[in-house]
Design a protein around this motif. Structure first.
Motif, short mmCIF file in Angstrom:
data_model
loop_
_atom_site.label_atom_id
_atom_site.label_comp_id
_atom_site.label_asym_id
_atom_site.label_seq_id
_atom_site.Cartn_x
_atom_site.Cartn_y
_atom_site.Cartn_z
N PHE A 100 4.20 9.26 -18.24
CA PHE A 100 3.80 10.24 -16.86
C PHE A 100 2.47 10.95 -17.17
CE2 PHE A 100 8.49 10.20 -17.22
CZ PHE A 100 8.78 9.22 -15.99
N VAL A 101 2.21 11.46 -18.29
CA VAL A 101 0.84 12.61 -18.53
C VAL A 101 -0.35 11.45 -18.07
CG1 VAL A 101 -0.55 13.83 -19.76
CG2 VAL A 101 2.05 14.25 -19.53
N LYS A 102 -0.29 10.43 -18.82
CA LYS A 102 -1.55 9.49 -18.80
C LYS A 102 -1.44 8.84 -17.44
CE LYS A 102 -1.55 8.11 -23.36
NZ LYS A 102 -1.51 7.13 -24.51
N GLY A 103 -0.59 8.67 -16.72
CA GLY A 103 -0.27 7.93 -15.39
C GLY A 103 -0.72 8.95 -14.37
N VAL A 104 -0.40 10.06 -14.54
CA VAL A 104 -0.91 11.25 -13.74
C VAL A 104 -2.50 11.45 -13.56
CG1 VAL A 104 -0.86 13.55 -13.19
CG2 VAL A 104 1.34 12.53 -13.46
N SER A 105 -2.90 11.20 -14.85
CA SER A 105 -4.22 11.51 -15.00
C SER A 105 -5.23 10.40 -14.44
CB SER A 105 -4.62 11.44 -16.70
OG SER A 105 -6.05 11.50 -16.89
N GLU A 106 -4.63 9.10 -14.50
CA GLU A 106 -5.30 7.74 -13.98
C GLU A 106 -5.26 7.89 -12.47
OE1 GLU A 106 -6.98 5.64 -15.16
OE2 GLU A 106 -6.99 6.20 -17.24
N ALA A 132 2.37 12.41 -6.13
CA ALA A 132 3.74 13.15 -6.11
C ALA A 132 4.91 12.80 -6.51
CB ALA A 132 3.69 13.62 -4.61
N LYS A 133 5.02 11.53 -6.62
CA LYS A 133 6.07 10.73 -7.10
C LYS A 133 6.12 10.68 -8.67
CE LYS A 133 7.09 7.13 -3.66
NZ LYS A 133 7.08 5.47 -3.35
N ALA A 134 4.87 10.43 -9.08
CA ALA A 134 4.61 10.70 -10.63
C ALA A 134 4.79 12.10 -11.07
CB ALA A 134 3.19 9.95 -10.89
N LYS A 135 4.35 12.99 -10.62
CA LYS A 135 4.64 14.43 -10.88
C LYS A 135 6.09 14.72 -10.93
CE LYS A 135 -0.09 16.28 -10.63
NZ LYS A 135 -0.88 17.10 -10.00
N TYR A 136 6.65 14.27 -10.01
CA TYR A 136 8.12 14.79 -9.61
C TYR A 136 9.04 14.01 -10.82
CZ TYR A 136 13.02 14.88 -7.80
OH TYR A 136 14.14 15.16 -7.46
N TYR A 137 8.78 12.79 -11.02
CA TYR A 137 9.50 11.86 -12.13
C TYR A 137 9.14 12.58 -13.57
CZ TYR A 137 9.84 8.07 -8.78
OH TYR A 137 9.94 7.34 -7.59
N GLU A 138 7.77 12.92 -13.62
CA GLU A 138 7.51 13.90 -14.87
C GLU A 138 8.56 14.99 -15.01
OE1 GLU A 138 3.57 15.62 -17.20
OE2 GLU A 138 3.53 15.41 -15.08
N TYR A 277 7.96 18.89 -5.59
CA TYR A 277 6.98 17.62 -5.27
C TYR A 277 8.01 16.74 -4.41
CZ TYR A 277 3.17 18.47 -8.42
OH TYR A 277 2.07 18.89 -8.92
N LYS A 278 9.36 16.83 -4.41
CA LYS A 278 10.23 15.97 -3.69
C LYS A 278 10.07 16.12 -2.24
CE LYS A 278 14.90 14.42 -3.70
NZ LYS A 278 16.29 14.50 -4.20
N ASP A 279 9.62 17.29 -1.75
CA ASP A 279 9.42 17.68 -0.40
C ASP A 279 7.97 17.06 0.02
OD1 ASP A 279 11.47 19.48 -0.42
OD2 ASP A 279 10.32 21.15 -0.77
N ILE A 280 7.10 16.88 -0.93
CA ILE A 280 5.77 16.04 -0.51
C ILE A 280 6.20 14.68 -0.18
CG2 ILE A 280 3.56 15.69 -1.34
CD1 ILE A 280 3.64 18.28 -2.77
#
Length: 287
Positions: A100-106, A132-138, A277-280
């Protein structure tokens, strides 16, 4: 370089471009296997053309072949680090692997590049939704781990208190359970306090758009000092009229200024309360 070499390179380039067009046509018809074959041939002829790699990566994405999406996206980025789609697809692939951290960065890199390359942000909405999905999953992944650790720790502390209470009863013949119950209640309060940040609550009003009541993504402030979501106020100015919807004062899009303070406050809130993030995500899905 002699004339023959120039002619040869020109011929190879033209052939590779024809293969790219063939791949594009197959892609439009959802013939992803044929498209991959065409792009692969183009890559064999001209491996230094990044668009061939991103096009093939997109085909792999359609097939949910995330390993190949990552491989082709990384190769495209090596050739051109400013490719929005390459960073975007790499981010999606990394999130699929729960990196997630690397994915969010990209994904953040893709968002920044898109804003810089396109003032109106051609892919902004799509990237923001996936970000937003990536950060919520993280957050969800971290929350599950934290909850498990807290529950185990709480049970261990309760067990220790109960053992201490039992020994006191046996050795000192203590009959009053009041102190023991108070200790257990205090322990419960401590763990509830620790878990508070992960419990969904109301988002503070000052972090939400006055029109939609949704948490800000791209807040802008008007000359009258009111803050709105950029896309929402621009839509109002375009379809309703060039005036502030609250104060009714004349307002032109050129007068909107990014509200960096609110944007930072929103990010600080989201960093602490990842459930928001779920609201977004839900808002993006319904719009």
């Amino acid at each position: 370089m002699g004339p023959n070499n120039v002619d040869y390179l020109s011929s190879v380039t033209k052939q590779a471009e024809k293969l790219r067009i063939d791949g594009n046509n197959n892609f439009k018809k959802d013939r992803f296997g044929a498209a991959i074959d065409a792009y692969t041939e183009a890559i064999t002829l001209c491996p230094d053309v990044p668009v061939y790699w991103t096009n093939r990566a997109l085909c792999h994405l359609k097939r949910n072949d995330w390993t190949r999406v990552e491989e082709d996206s990384r190769q495209a980025i090596k050739l051109d680090n400013s490719l929005i789609k390459a960073h975007y697809m790499l981010g999606l692939a990394l999130v699929q692997r729960q990196e997630f951290v690397k994915g969010v960065s990209e994904l953040e890199k893709a968002l920044d590049l898109d804003k810089g390359a396109h003032p109106k942000g051609q892919m902004v909405k799509e990237i923001r939704q996936e970000l937003a999905k990536a950060k919520y999953y993280e957050w969800e992944h971290s929350y599950t781990k934290r909850s498990w650790e807290l529950q185990n720790l709480k049970e261990a502390c309760e067990s220790a208190l109960k053992e201490k209470h039992f020994l006191e009863h046996v050795e000192e013949f203590i009959e009053d359970d009041t102190a023991h119950l108070e200790q257990l209640e205090a322990l419960g309060r401590v763990f509830n306090k620790v878990a508070e940040d992960d419990m969904p609550t109301e988002v503070p009003d000052y972090l939400c758009c006055r029109i939609t009541l949704d948490i800000f993504c791209d807040p802008v402030i008007t000359p009258s000092g009111l803050t709105y979501e950029r896309a929402v106020i621009l839509n109002h100015l375009d379809k309703v009229g060039k005036f502030d919807p609250v104060t009714r004062e004349p307002l032109d899009p050129s007068q909107l200024i990014p509200n960096l303070a609110i944007k930072e406050a929103v990010q600080a809130f989201l960093d602490k309360h990842g459930w928001a993030y779920k609201d977004i995500i839900e808002r993006s899905a319904s719009s």
